[in-house]
Design an enzyme around this catalytic site. Structure first.
Site: not given
Length: 277
Positions: A11-12, A43-44, A74-76, A159, A193-195
């Site tokens: 993931d980013s 990364y978005g 990571c979706n992006t 984050e 988004c995994t966040h």
């Protein structure tokens, strides 16, 4: 114990740890190695070319650690880099190695959650602009209407540890109001988004009771279980030492260990991964 053939998870930043947590819960027997590119996150809002470059550099690092399978949690990265990596970059590597993403597994089932046949997708600017969810969901559920909303401030808030502060409430409600304004028939919101699972309760608090909020961790984990069942050669190539290792591209690992524990739900002790261009 050194992981010989671990499953790699990328993931980013920290978000992929929510997916890793679900995967590890369902498949604890395998070895795992997680890499968060925290030095270059988020990364978005980056370009297609930059996201592809960064993602491939990190995937290549995981392949060099012996991973036969890498999950882009990571979706992006899944939206903007996965296809090129699968179709072009992997050709120069071991042909038996595989890289999978999180968008297709989610698209395969998300239509089962909605009764009105209208869903909202919440994600980063990069994920939304890619139109990946609209295209993939359309393949499996052509009768489902997809409404998209970029939430560019959610990842920075999460984050930077501000997601549980009162100041975050305004931005949570702002993007929810924008997606719900697109249609009164939306009954399902996908956290693409995994966040976002870290603010799932806060999101639900601003929604009517009839709207379901769906996160990806368990969906991706179920899909991986099925994938390994269908690909016995891959399943047999993964080492089963029940170990987890964590790495970050930031040389000061203290922040990763702190925030990583919040996302993973257990203590995290990371090492530094030097990613070479």
């Amino acid at each position: 114990m050194v992981n010989n053939k671990p499953i790699g998870i990328f993931d980013s930043g920290y978000g992929g740890l929510t997916v890793f947590r679900s995967i590890f819960k369902q498949l604890p027997q395998y070895d795992y190695i997680y890499l968060g590119d925290t030095a270059r996150a988020p990364y978005g809002n980056r370009s297609f070319q930059t996201i592809h470059q960064y993602t491939w550099e990190c995937v290549r690092w995981l392949l060099k650690q012996g991973c036969p399978l890498v999950i882009l949690a990571c979706n992006t990265a899944s939206a903007k880099a996965l296809r090129n990596i699968q179709q072009l970059d992997l050709k120069g590597q071991d042909p038996a190695k595989r890289v999978l993403g999180v968008i297709r597994p989610t698209a395969e089932v998300i239509g089962n959650y909605t009764k009105t046949k209208e869903i909202g997708v919440l994600g980063t600017k990069g994920t939304i602009q890619s139109e990946s969810y609209k295209m993939e969901i359309g393949k499996f559920f052509p009768d489902v209407k997809v409404h998209q909303q970029a939430c560019p401030l959610w990842v920075p808030l999460i984050e930077n540890g501000e997601y549980d502060k009162p100041g975050a409430n305004y931005f949570v409600k702002k993007y929810l109001d924008q997606v719900l304004a697109q249609s009164a028939n939306i009954d399902t919101l996908l956290l693409a988004c995994t966040h976002y699972p870290l603010i799932q309760q806060k999101i639900a608090a601003y929604l009517p009771a009839n709207i379901k909020v769906v996160s990806q961790g368990d969906i991706v984990a179920h899909s991986l279980v099925d994938y390994l069942h269908r690909h016995s050669e891959m399943e047999k190539s993964i080492s089963t030492g029940n170990t987890q290792r964590f790495f970050t591209t930031t040389d000061d690992t203290a922040d990763f260990d702190h925030y990583g524990e919040l996302f993973f739900g257990a203590k995290v002790q990371s090492g530094f991964a030097e990613i070479k261009c």
